[in-house]
Design an enzyme around this catalytic site. Structure first.
Site, PDB file in Angstrom:
ATOM      1  CG  HIS A 177      -2.212   0.834   1.153  1.00 13.99           C
ATOM      2  ND1 HIS A 177      -1.952   2.308   1.372  1.00 13.99           N
ATOM      3  CD2 HIS A 177      -3.281   0.690   0.904  1.00 13.99           C
ATOM      4  CE1 HIS A 177      -2.975   3.008   1.212  1.00 13.99           C
ATOM      5  NE2 HIS A 177      -3.958   2.248   0.755  1.00 13.99           N
TER       6      HIS A 177
ATOM      7  CG  ASP B 180      -7.722  -2.976  -3.128  1.00  6.90           C
ATOM      8  OD1 ASP B 180      -8.878  -2.406  -2.920  1.00  6.90           O
ATOM      9  OD2 ASP B 180      -6.853  -2.086  -2.964  1.00  6.90           O
TER      10      ASP B 180
END
Length: 430
Positions: free
Chosen positions: A308, A365
């Site tokens: 991320h 996700d």
């Protein structure tokens, strides 16, 4: 403001300028560089704005190193366990958790504004059946600026409330219309007797030919996902909403811009890319070869759902979704082979020195697509679901920005590396 100052010295002239250091409630201090160009004639250079605070905000705080995410000071783990999406919406918009009567009034307002104008509904007939749902949703949300111009005076606080309530209420209806158009089914109108997530499931999957029974586990999972999607500080789509909104454009246009930014596979579209990746891997025995490809700098293959931009620790949202994924699949009686691939992939990646050293942990996700798949949401609709949850965050940031007297139209500068001055040459002499 801190009493500290950052001393910037011009190496050529030796002259210095004091730059104030600002302190937030928590998090790193920031250097106020607004006087730097005026006094020294230089810009700062920060591609992607990774070290730049673009605004002051009281909405969401992230500590990427520690894996912390808070909405208005409340840890997302507590809100995910104890709260509801409607309560989180109120919190993000108004800054405090609602009292019982405030929450009931807010829910009633949202519930009674889920209908969309029939003319808006007919806009979907202008899209081809295989148009991507995000393209349809962005276009239709943008068109709302043509329908509600009489109640979108952005300088009127009441109108700002009306806009936020209206878009939060209607986006699931717009999303459901996009889905129905894609599959060629008649549109299902919203029902005021259902809660936010149950109503959305009904609009997605009910058909006139038979009764649709809403699974409470599915509605609960959807509510949790929306809480975790609700806001994430100054990410790409939120910054886009703020940048577009800083021109004082119609707020529906600003939200449409945010939806378009979210669509990208490097942002909200990543959950769609994760499922596509898992389908490409297909079986657990093929994982090692795909992991090897991910490490190969000459190979364009990437493991989606790991790492991320902000988190250098385990994404706190991923921990919550991981446990919910197992619960949903178990209670819905789903046996998804892609989950086995996902679990095995996570296990290998968390032990592999390459991923550990680079701190490439599973992010939000990685699991959200699996849950949506179990709920029957097709891959093409995953980013639309993300947009539904994130809309309240966009609204909160837009409202905060419009009400902030410090707000100026966004206008980044650049490091120009093109040709220097040159004279025009007539075409016959070139």
């Amino acid at each position: 403001m801190s009493s500290k100052k950052y001393l910037f010295t011009d190496p050529e002239t030796g002259k210095s300028v004091d730059l104030p250091v600002l302190s937030g409630t928590v998090g790193p201090e920031v250097v106020d560089i607004r006087a730097l160009y005026a006094e020294k004639g230089v810009f700062t250079y920060d591609p992607g704005f990774g070290s730049t605070a673009s605004c002051e905000s009281k909405i969401t705080y992230i500590d990427g190193d520690q894996g912390v995410l808070m909405y208005r000071g409340y840890p997302v783990e507590q809100l995910a366990e104890k709260s509801s999406f409607m309560e989180v919406c109120y919190l993000l918009l108004h800054g405090e958790l609602p009292k019982k009567e405030q929450l009931e009034g807010f829910i009633k307002t949202i519930t009674t504004h889920t209908m969309i104008n029939e003319t808006i509904l007919r806009l979907f007939n202008g899209f081809h059946y295989d148009a991507h749902p995000m393209a349809m949703v962005a276009g239709v949300v943008g068109s709302m600026s043509a329908f509600y111009h009489d109640t979108t005076d952005i300088m009127n606080p009441r109108h700002r409330d009306i806009f936020a309530h209206r878009i939060i209420a209607k986006l699931p209806t717009i999303a459901a219309a996009a889905y129905k158009h894609t599959v060629g089914q008649p549109f299902t109108y919203p029902r005021n007797d259902l809660d936010y997530c149950s109503n959305m499931m009904h609009m997605f999957f009910a058909v006139p030919a038979e009764k649709y029974n809403i699974n409470p586990v599915a509605a609960q999972a959807l509510d949790l996902l929306f809480i975790l999607h609700a806001d994430h500080e100054q990410n790409c789509s939120t910054s886009t909403v703020r940048l577009a909104g800083s021109s004082q454009t119609n707020p529906y246009s600003a939200i449409a811009a945010g939806i378009s930014a979210l669509w990208g596979p490097a942002h909200g579209g990543a959950n769609e890319a994760v499922l596509q990746m898992l389908e490409q891997i297909r079986t657990a025995d093929k994982i090692p070869q795909f992991v090897a490809r991910a490490k190969d700098k000459k190979d364009n293959f990437r493991l989606m759902g790991f790492g991320h931009r902000v988190y250098k620790n385990y994404d706190p949202r991923a921990k919550i979704i991981r446990s919910m994924t197992h619960k949903v699949l178990e209670q819905l009686g789903k046996n998804d082979p892609l989950l086995d691939v996902a679990m095995r992939l996570e296990e290998i990646a968390l032990k592999d020195s390459y991923f550990v050293e680079k701190k490439l942990y599973p992010n939000v996700d990685f699991y959200s697509g699996i849950i949506y798949r179990a709920l029957g949401i097709p891959t093409s609709m995953l980013t639309v679901m993300f947009a539904i949850g994130r809309t309240v965050g966009w609204c909160a940031h837009w409202r905060e920005m419009i009400a902030d007297p410090e707000t100026r139209i966004g206008r980044p500068r650049q490091l120009y590396t093109g040709p220097a001055f040159r004279d025009y040459v007539a075409v016959e002499k070139r």
